[in-house]
Scaffold this motif. Sequence first.
Motif, PDB file in Angstrom:
ATOM      1  N   GLN A 224      39.107  30.969  53.761  1.00 46.65           N
ATOM      2  CA  GLN A 224      37.709  31.421  53.806  1.00 46.65           C
ATOM      3  C   GLN A 224      37.377  32.255  52.577  1.00 46.65           C
ATOM      4  OE1 GLN A 224      36.528  34.531  56.597  1.00 46.65           O
ATOM      5  NE2 GLN A 224      35.013  33.115  57.469  1.00 46.65           N
ATOM      6  N   LEU A 225      38.343  33.071  52.159  1.00 46.82           N
ATOM      7  CA  LEU A 225      38.139  33.907  50.968  1.00 46.82           C
ATOM      8  C   LEU A 225      37.942  33.040  49.738  1.00 46.82           C
ATOM      9  CD1 LEU A 225      38.100  36.644  49.538  1.00 46.82           C
ATOM     10  CD2 LEU A 225      40.587  36.542  49.435  1.00 46.82           C
ATOM     11  N   LYS A 226      38.775  31.985  49.596  1.00 45.86           N
ATOM     12  CA  LYS A 226      38.643  31.080  48.447  1.00 45.86           C
ATOM     13  C   LYS A 226      37.272  30.415  48.438  1.00 45.86           C
ATOM     14  CE  LYS A 226      43.525  29.777  47.965  1.00 45.86           C
ATOM     15  NZ  LYS A 226      44.464  28.633  48.048  1.00 45.86           N
ATOM     16  N   SER A 227      36.841  30.030  49.632  1.00 43.11           N
ATOM     17  CA  SER A 227      35.544  29.358  49.745  1.00 43.11           C
ATOM     18  C   SER A 227      34.401  30.295  49.393  1.00 43.11           C
ATOM     19  CB  SER A 227      35.371  28.826  51.172  1.00 43.11           C
ATOM     20  OG  SER A 227      34.091  28.290  51.342  1.00 43.11           O
ATOM     21  N   LYS A 228      34.532  31.529  49.825  1.00 39.97           N
ATOM     22  CA  LYS A 228      33.482  32.522  49.599  1.00 39.97           C
ATOM     23  C   LYS A 228      33.445  32.966  48.140  1.00 39.97           C
ATOM     24  CE  LYS A 228      30.557  35.757  51.296  1.00 39.97           C
ATOM     25  NZ  LYS A 228      29.376  35.540  52.138  1.00 39.97           N
ATOM     26  N   ILE A 229      34.652  33.142  47.558  1.00 43.79           N
ATOM     27  CA  ILE A 229      34.734  33.635  46.184  1.00 43.79           C
ATOM     28  C   ILE A 229      35.626  32.674  45.392  1.00 43.79           C
ATOM     29  CG2 ILE A 229      35.233  35.642  44.720  1.00 43.79           C
ATOM     30  CD1 ILE A 229      35.117  37.369  47.204  1.00 43.79           C
ATOM     31  N   PRO A 230      35.081  31.535  44.953  1.00 44.77           N
ATOM     32  CA  PRO A 230      35.900  30.520  44.251  1.00 44.77           C
ATOM     33  C   PRO A 230      36.496  31.025  42.946  1.00 44.77           C
ATOM     34  CG  PRO A 230      33.541  30.016  44.118  1.00 44.77           C
ATOM     35  CD  PRO A 230      33.688  31.121  45.094  1.00 44.77           C
ATOM     36  N   GLU A 231      35.884  32.071  42.368  1.00 42.04           N
ATOM     37  CA  GLU A 231      36.432  32.590  41.114  1.00 42.04           C
ATOM     38  C   GLU A 231      37.801  33.208  41.314  1.00 42.04           C
ATOM     39  OE1 GLU A 231      31.975  33.582  41.197  1.00 42.04           O
ATOM     40  OE2 GLU A 231      33.671  33.480  42.573  1.00 42.04           O
ATOM     41  N   CYS A 232      38.111  33.525  42.545  1.00 48.57           N
ATOM     42  CA  CYS A 232      39.376  34.207  42.833  1.00 48.57           C
ATOM     43  C   CYS A 232      40.417  33.162  43.216  1.00 48.57           C
ATOM     44  CB  CYS A 232      39.169  35.201  43.969  1.00 48.57           C
ATOM     45  SG  CYS A 232      40.638  36.170  44.305  1.00 48.57           S
ATOM     46  N   CYS A 239      46.402  37.599  51.587  1.00 52.10           N
ATOM     47  CA  CYS A 239      45.400  38.599  51.200  1.00 52.10           C
ATOM     48  C   CYS A 239      45.038  39.463  52.397  1.00 52.10           C
ATOM     49  CB  CYS A 239      44.137  37.928  50.678  1.00 52.10           C
ATOM     50  SG  CYS A 239      44.395  36.990  49.169  1.00 52.10           S
ATOM     51  N   SER A 240      44.860  40.771  52.138  1.00 49.06           N
ATOM     52  CA  SER A 240      44.537  41.689  53.242  1.00 49.06           C
ATOM     53  C   SER A 240      43.458  42.680  52.811  1.00 49.06           C
ATOM     54  CB  SER A 240      45.770  42.479  53.671  1.00 49.06           C
ATOM     55  OG  SER A 240      46.787  41.619  54.152  1.00 49.06           O
ATOM     56  N   PHE A 241      42.570  42.973  53.754  1.00 49.94           N
ATOM     57  CA  PHE A 241      41.734  44.163  53.592  1.00 49.94           C
ATOM     58  C   PHE A 241      42.643  45.367  53.805  1.00 49.94           C
ATOM     59  CE2 PHE A 241      38.050  41.411  55.002  1.00 49.94           C
ATOM     60  CZ  PHE A 241      37.378  41.478  53.798  1.00 49.94           C
ATOM     61  N   PHE A 242      42.471  46.378  52.964  1.00 47.40           N
ATOM     62  CA  PHE A 242      43.357  47.543  53.040  1.00 47.40           C
ATOM     63  C   PHE A 242      42.538  48.738  53.529  1.00 47.40           C
ATOM     64  CE2 PHE A 242      46.566  50.359  50.605  1.00 47.40           C
ATOM     65  CZ  PHE A 242      47.464  50.290  51.653  1.00 47.40           C
ATOM     66  N   ILE A 243      42.894  49.260  54.700  1.00 44.96           N
ATOM     67  CA  ILE A 243      42.102  50.350  55.300  1.00 44.96           C
ATOM     68  C   ILE A 243      42.968  51.599  55.473  1.00 44.96           C
ATOM     69  CG2 ILE A 243      40.670  48.671  56.516  1.00 44.96           C
ATOM     70  CD1 ILE A 243      42.778  50.876  58.666  1.00 44.96           C
ATOM     71  N   TRP A 244      42.274  52.696  55.706  1.00 41.48           N
ATOM     72  CA  TRP A 244      42.922  53.999  55.954  1.00 41.48           C
ATOM     73  C   TRP A 244      42.264  54.642  57.165  1.00 41.48           C
ATOM     74  CZ3 TRP A 244      40.314  58.812  55.556  1.00 41.48           C
ATOM     75  CH2 TRP A 244      41.119  59.963  55.645  1.00 41.48           C
ATOM     76  N   GLY A 304      41.172  40.845  39.679  1.00 39.57           N
ATOM     77  CA  GLY A 304      39.732  40.637  39.600  1.00 39.57           C
ATOM     78  C   GLY A 304      39.012  41.719  40.389  1.00 39.57           C
ATOM     79  N   LYS A 305      37.702  41.757  40.253  1.00 37.36           N
ATOM     80  CA  LYS A 305      36.928  42.715  41.028  1.00 37.36           C
ATOM     81  C   LYS A 305      35.557  42.138  41.338  1.00 37.36           C
ATOM     82  CE  LYS A 305      35.552  45.347  36.898  1.00 37.36           C
ATOM     83  NZ  LYS A 305      35.514  46.672  36.256  1.00 37.36           N
ATOM     84  N   PHE A 306      35.061  42.493  42.522  1.00 42.20           N
ATOM     85  CA  PHE A 306      33.795  41.940  43.020  1.00 42.20           C
ATOM     86  C   PHE A 306      33.035  43.000  43.794  1.00 42.20           C
ATOM     87  CE2 PHE A 306      36.955  38.620  42.682  1.00 42.20           C
ATOM     88  CZ  PHE A 306      36.290  37.610  41.991  1.00 42.20           C
ATOM     89  N   LYS A 307      31.725  42.840  43.852  1.00 45.56           N
ATOM     90  CA  LYS A 307      30.895  43.758  44.625  1.00 45.56           C
ATOM     91  C   LYS A 307      31.241  43.651  46.109  1.00 45.56           C
ATOM     92  CE  LYS A 307      27.955  45.632  41.639  1.00 45.56           C
ATOM     93  NZ  LYS A 307      27.849  47.104  41.461  1.00 45.56           N
ATOM     94  N   GLY A 308      31.084  44.748  46.804  1.00 45.14           N
ATOM     95  CA  GLY A 308      31.370  44.745  48.233  1.00 45.14           C
ATOM     96  C   GLY A 308      30.556  43.722  48.983  1.00 45.14           C
ATOM     97  N   SER A 309      29.320  43.471  48.508  1.00 42.02           N
ATOM     98  CA  SER A 309      28.449  42.498  49.178  1.00 42.02           C
ATOM     99  C   SER A 309      29.039  41.096  49.178  1.00 42.02           C
ATOM    100  CB  SER A 309      27.079  42.493  48.511  1.00 42.02           C
ATOM    101  OG  SER A 309      27.198  42.243  47.121  1.00 42.02           O
ATOM    102  N   SER A 310      29.975  40.832  48.274  1.00 44.15           N
ATOM    103  CA  SER A 310      30.575  39.505  48.188  1.00 44.15           C
ATOM    104  C   SER A 310      31.473  39.203  49.382  1.00 44.15           C
ATOM    105  CB  SER A 310      31.405  39.387  46.890  1.00 44.15           C
ATOM    106  OG  SER A 310      30.615  39.664  45.749  1.00 44.15           O
ATOM    107  N   PHE A 311      31.927  40.236  50.071  1.00 48.68           N
ATOM    108  CA  PHE A 311      32.917  40.039  51.143  1.00 48.68           C
ATOM    109  C   PHE A 311      32.284  39.966  52.538  1.00 48.68           C
ATOM    110  CE2 PHE A 311      35.094  42.005  47.594  1.00 48.68           C
ATOM    111  CZ  PHE A 311      36.267  41.253  47.490  1.00 48.68           C
ATOM    112  N   GLU A 312      30.960  40.129  52.605  1.00 50.13           N
ATOM    113  CA  GLU A 312      30.314  40.144  53.915  1.00 50.13           C
ATOM    114  C   GLU A 312      30.570  38.837  54.659  1.00 50.13           C
ATOM    115  OE1 GLU A 312      25.988  41.274  55.897  1.00 50.13           O
ATOM    116  OE2 GLU A 312      26.059  40.421  53.866  1.00 50.13           O
TER     117      GLU A 312
END
Length: 943
Positions: A224-232, A239-244, A304-312
């Motif tokens: 899903q991540l590849k589909s959402k952000i093909p540049e990555c 891949c993991s979201f990293f939370i605290w 790489g780096k992307f705006k937070g809005s890209s991960f919604e």
Amino acid sequence: MKENIMNYKDTINLPKTNFSMKADLVKKEPLIREKWVQSKLYEKIRELRKGKPKYILHDGPPYANGDVHVGTALNKILKDIVVKFKTMQGFDSPYVPGWDCHGLPIEHRVMTKLGEKAKTMPKADIRKECEKYARGFIDIQRKQFLTLGVLGEWDNPYLTLNPSYEAAIIEVFGDLVQKGFVYRKLKPIHWCMSCETALAEAELEYADEKSPSIYVKFLMNTEQLKSKIPECSLSTVPCSFFIWTTTPWTLPANVAVALNPAFEYAIVEYTDKKSDKAEILIFAESLVSKVMETIGIKDYKIKGKFKGSSFEGLTYQHPFIKRECRAILADYVTLEDGTGIVHIAPGHGQEDYESGLSYKLPVLSPVDKSGRLTEEAGIFPGEKVFDADPKICAMLEEKGNLLMKKDVVHSYPHCWRCKKPVIFRATEQWFISVDHNDTRQKALDQTRKVKWVPAWGETRISSMLEQRPDWCISRQRNWGVPIPVFYCAKCHEPLLDKKIIDIVRETFRKEGAMSWFVKQPVDFLPKETKCAKCGHTEFIKENDIFDVWFESGSSFRGAVIENKQLHFPADLYLEGTDQHRGWFQLSLLPSVMTRGVAPFKTVLTHGFVITPEGEKVSKSKGGLLLADEMVGKVGADIIRLWISSINFTEDIPVSMNILQEKGDPYRKIRNTFRYLLGNINDFNPKANMVKYESMTEIDKWALSKLHNLIKVITAAYDSFEFHKAYREIYEFCVVEMSSFYIDVLKDRLYTFAVDSVERRSAQTVMHEIATGLTKLVAPILAHTAEEIWTEINLDGKQESVHLADWPKANDKYINAELEANWAKLLKIKTEVSRKLDTLRKDGTLGSSLEAEVTLYTENAEWSKLLKQYEKSLPAILIISQAHLAEKKPENAGAGTDIPEIFIAAKKCSYQKCERCWNYREAVGKDNNYPTLCDRCIPVISGK
């Protein structure tokens, strides 16, 4: 007349008074208060002021539990000072004390006392025990408040357990229901696991707690991540979201993670230590170096780096529950702590809940009322939430999701009653909407119309109003006013009807809230009542009671509007600074919602009592001085004087030593009164009063000082700056009266003829000073002023100083030029006294009356003043002879504070008058009275 048979001592007009120097307050004060009761003083005050403009101080109700301590005494005495002052000013200012009789503090004490027995007792029986406990402490506290000299309607206070007050609470609730403010919803609220009830913001205290700080990875759907952000191009790297988070126990309720749409988020590749394989962590780009250092990973690459809005909308797998969760966006995500990605559990946080509403997330709260994980949590059922923290961390580590764990100490909310940590827990509760009908803004608008003392009170309460959530008004306890709601027995739909609420209100008015617990629903509901949802006709009653703050916040109706001798809005609310988030705020909101205005015109706050070392003390922690202890050791008036002497808007150091230190200024003030009373004992104002035009100049000066003092003291009371009133009274008594005016007058009062104009002039002014000053100190020294009042010879005076009118300044007597001249003369007197002290130390002089002083100056201004008062200088300086020199005398020294004046002093060469002790040239010149001076001979001879 033969001199040898005359005892001149008997001809001296020595002071006489029954007003003793020894205060003996501990013994005298109870007698004075008993006289107040027997004479019905409070009732006489009310009758005297009947029909006058009203000034209403509305009493915030203390809890009816525990003895009155120094903090509560501070509050009650401040209120009493205000009411006594306003009453003497001519206002009709009834004081109706109140008590908060419901709530957890009382129920907690009763349940502790009942122990295991409470588990099998009906609610009604528990409530009876709570009422018994509350009424017992009302009687105890009433007696203790009375010992402080506080006058009021002690036999008719307002009690939140009175049926009329309970009905008023229902009245306010009914109005709120009718206006659309009330709703019931599953929302996260602060929950005390120990007391097993919801808590309001005002019921929280903050203290440091140690919590586990953990960094956790949530494995994402890579495809899903590849589909959402093909540049990555991430190939097969996990891949993991990293939370605290610092609340591992909330992870079972996790349904989402939140990113800030505006932040840059980095794709960080590293080698996982456990699997020894490459993995990807996604978190805030600006925190990468800080976080990787914290978790101990040195080798990593930002791919790489992307705006937070890209991960919604991207999904991830919950780390230990079979649940697909998703990424959402939230502006409240910050870069201050953690990773810039927040774990979202709508059942355990207000912001989480609001995000959940926006994204239609499920509200999970797998924690029961005692703070134990339920079966819904999927792990460790029955485990206390904080006990589950280490087990959840161990499980995360075992699964490879935990990259870092360490303990942190942070500020954490605690229950105000049991002092234990609280949690956020989603439950069905009753709420009042703060934003309905634009109430938040209306409340803010009203705060700007209120006078706040200190002024920062407006900023404080405004910021709290701007940030506060909706008001949770339901509590899961026994001792309080029940929420008058019924539920359909079939579908559980709530029946929230103003007409039915009115029926409950009238039942409570007649029978009290206890009727809710002994009557059945059919006793309240009209026969035709049906469920609006399913048509069922059977109902059950709500078990929850009102938040105790809703009860006390309704006092504007229950204690003010419904009391005909008061008026709404009240003129003044006066409580501690903690009430900006408590009683002030929670009185303001329902008043604005139902009446459209604030319930108060002025709000005055005082600080907290602290130890001399600056540590806070409280009833729950112990260490507070009790009222009985303080009054029993120093007397109420010393406590009152202490309170008036401090800037009470700040935190207030107190100890028994600090109270006892106030004995010294009290004695000095008392001694001034004693001297005044002693010297007017033979003065009859009706027969002996001297007109202003015939007074001596120093008496006119004293009168001017008095009337200026009246202005200053009145302004200080009006602005609630009692410490300024205290300081001005003290300075007037000790400096201007005792050290100067009274000192100068002694010769005239003692030795002049009894009915001489000079003596009666002094007595006229001293009588007015004694009368006016007694009134000025009466709000503070309530008992002492009463004691003084009985000694003043007043023509047709009131029987009590507290029935007297406040003194009014008369501009006719205020003379700025005169005061300026005498201020300079006082400075000269001080300089001369310094010179004489030197001669006393070397043995040249004994009494100052032995002195002969010569003054010299080249300064034109000082020269003019000295010549103007040349004849009066001996009396002013309390010496026998004073001369003005044309040239600087030998051995003359310059003044310390007046270098322009040179002073020479020596022992007077004249003989001492046996009667007045002045050294005068005429002594020995009269054969009939060879030991008397020319002033005393006419007094003795009558010629």
